[in-house]
Write an enzyme that holds these catalytic residues in place. Structure first.
Site, PDB file in Angstrom:
ATOM      1  N   ASP A 185      -2.972   2.008  17.585  1.00  0.00           N
ATOM      2  CA  ASP A 185      -2.964   2.352  16.167  1.00  0.00           C
ATOM      3  C   ASP A 185      -1.755   1.617  15.572  1.00  0.00           C
ATOM      4  O   ASP A 185      -0.887   1.133  16.306  1.00  0.00           O
ATOM      5  CB  ASP A 185      -2.812   3.879  16.034  1.00  0.00           C
ATOM      6  CG  ASP A 185      -2.617   4.315  14.606  1.00  0.00           C
ATOM      7  OD1 ASP A 185      -3.360   3.841  13.728  1.00  0.00           O
ATOM      8  OD2 ASP A 185      -1.698   5.131  14.350  1.00  0.00           O
ATOM      9  N   ASP A 221       0.016   2.420  11.933  1.00  0.00           N
ATOM     10  CA  ASP A 221       0.952   3.253  11.179  1.00  0.00           C
ATOM     11  C   ASP A 221       1.493   4.388  12.047  1.00  0.00           C
ATOM     12  O   ASP A 221       0.726   5.239  12.495  1.00  0.00           O
ATOM     13  CB  ASP A 221       0.254   3.856   9.946  1.00  0.00           C
ATOM     14  CG  ASP A 221      -0.199   2.778   8.965  1.00  0.00           C
ATOM     15  OD1 ASP A 221       0.621   1.931   8.609  1.00  0.00           O
ATOM     16  OD2 ASP A 221      -1.372   2.806   8.556  1.00  0.00           O
TER      17      ASP A 221
HETATM   18  C1  G6P Z   1      -3.737   4.911   8.470  1.00  0.00           C
HETATM   19  C2  G6P Z   1      -2.684   5.909   8.052  1.00  0.00           C
HETATM   20  C3  G6P Z   1      -3.182   6.780   6.927  1.00  0.00           C
HETATM   21  C4  G6P Z   1      -3.755   5.932   5.792  1.00  0.00           C
HETATM   22  C5  G6P Z   1      -4.878   5.055   6.308  1.00  0.00           C
HETATM   23  C6  G6P Z   1      -5.463   4.151   5.231  1.00  0.00           C
HETATM   24  O1  G6P Z   1      -4.711   5.571   9.196  1.00  0.00           O
HETATM   25  O2  G6P Z   1      -2.312   6.720   9.142  1.00  0.00           O
HETATM   26  O3  G6P Z   1      -2.107   7.552   6.460  1.00  0.00           O
HETATM   27  O4  G6P Z   1      -4.270   6.757   4.750  1.00  0.00           O
HETATM   28  O5  G6P Z   1      -4.351   4.238   7.360  1.00  0.00           O
HETATM   29  O6  G6P Z   1      -4.499   3.223   4.841  1.00  0.00           O
HETATM   30  P1  G6P Z   1      -4.615   2.297   3.569  1.00  0.00           P
HETATM   31  O7  G6P Z   1      -3.458   1.330   3.743  1.00  0.00           O
HETATM   32  O8  G6P Z   1      -5.946   1.586   3.646  1.00  0.00           O
HETATM   33  O9  G6P Z   1      -4.498   3.147   2.361  1.00  0.00           O
HETATM   34 MG    MG Z   2      -1.060   6.398  12.902  1.00  0.00          MG
END
Ligand code: G6P
Ligand code: MG
Length: 229
Positions: A12, A14
């Protein structure tokens, strides 16, 4: 091929490779404040690994505003949050890679094991570029093409397939509960970064504790238990 092998490691982004989870939090917090919705770190935990629009839906429901906006207004709000987020990640640089992560990925690659990225973020490429680590991934999921969010296994299965890897012989690394569920639903071995990820197959408190030797050891032990060795 012997079963004592690993076909892929899928990360993953983030919260695992860099602390963008905190920037997502700050951006949602700004939007929630503007909408008069209470939002804190504890509620934010529910949003880790959850897509942008789904996160917004959860925030609005939490503020009793589930039906307050039309679809096009919802889209505008999601875009607004994304603008805040993009502003925050402008400052991202290679030194923002979480401790040990680059070295870990390089060590895995030095054993000729393919490395993939399973992030539902549409900003993933921007983040990898800012961190200067795009070249360390053999395949990155295209968030726009993933239909089912984590905890569905689709994203991890897609990455394994693209890497030519059998999920039963692969490892996923996540910081979100739904992410760990997604890894396990795909049949992979789940490494959880965060002490709260109780159901992961291997749990570390943070990335400084992630050693490739330890991950392999835990993975091979579990393969033995599952009769896969
Ligand atoms: C990851 C993060 C989420 C976020 C998602 C979408 O999964 O953990 O917190 O909402 O990505 O990210 P984006 O950059 O497309 O808004
Ligand atoms: Mg994450």
């Amino acid at each position: 091929m012997t079963s004592q092998h690993i076909e892929a490691v899928v990360f993953d982004l983030d919260g695992v490779i860099t602390d963008t989870a905190h920037y997502h939090y700050l951006a949602w917090k700004q939007l929630a404040d503007e909408l008069g919705i209470h939002f804190d770190e504890s509620f934010n935990e529910n949003l880790k690994g959850v897509s942008r629009v789904e996160s917004l839906t959860l925030i609005l429901a939490n503020g009793n505003q589930a039906d307050a906006y039309t679809n096009s207004e919802i889209e505008d709000l999601a875009n607004r949050k994304n603008e805040y987020y993009k502003r925050l990640i402008q400052q991202l640089a290679p030194e923002d890679i979480l401790p040990g992560m680059k070295e870990l990925i390089e060590e895995i690659r030095s054993e000729s094991i393919p490395v993939g990225l399973a992030s539902v973020s549409k900003n993933a490429q921007t983040v990898l570029h800012a961190l200067e680590i795009e070249h360390l991934f053999d395949y990155c999921a295209d968030a726009a093409k993933i239909k089912q969010s984590k905890p569905d296994p689709e994203i991890f299965l897609t990455v394994c397939e693209a890497l030519g890897a059998d999920p039963a012989h692969s490892i996923g690394v996540e910081d979100a509960k739904v992410g760990v569920q997604s890894i396990q639903a795909s049949g992979m071995f789940a490494v959880g970064v965060g002490s709260y990820l109780k159901q992961a197959d291997l749990i570390v408190n943070d990335t400084t504790e992630l050693s490739w030797t330890q991950v392999k050891h835990a993975y091979f032990n579990s393969q033995q238990r599952r009769g896969l060795s």
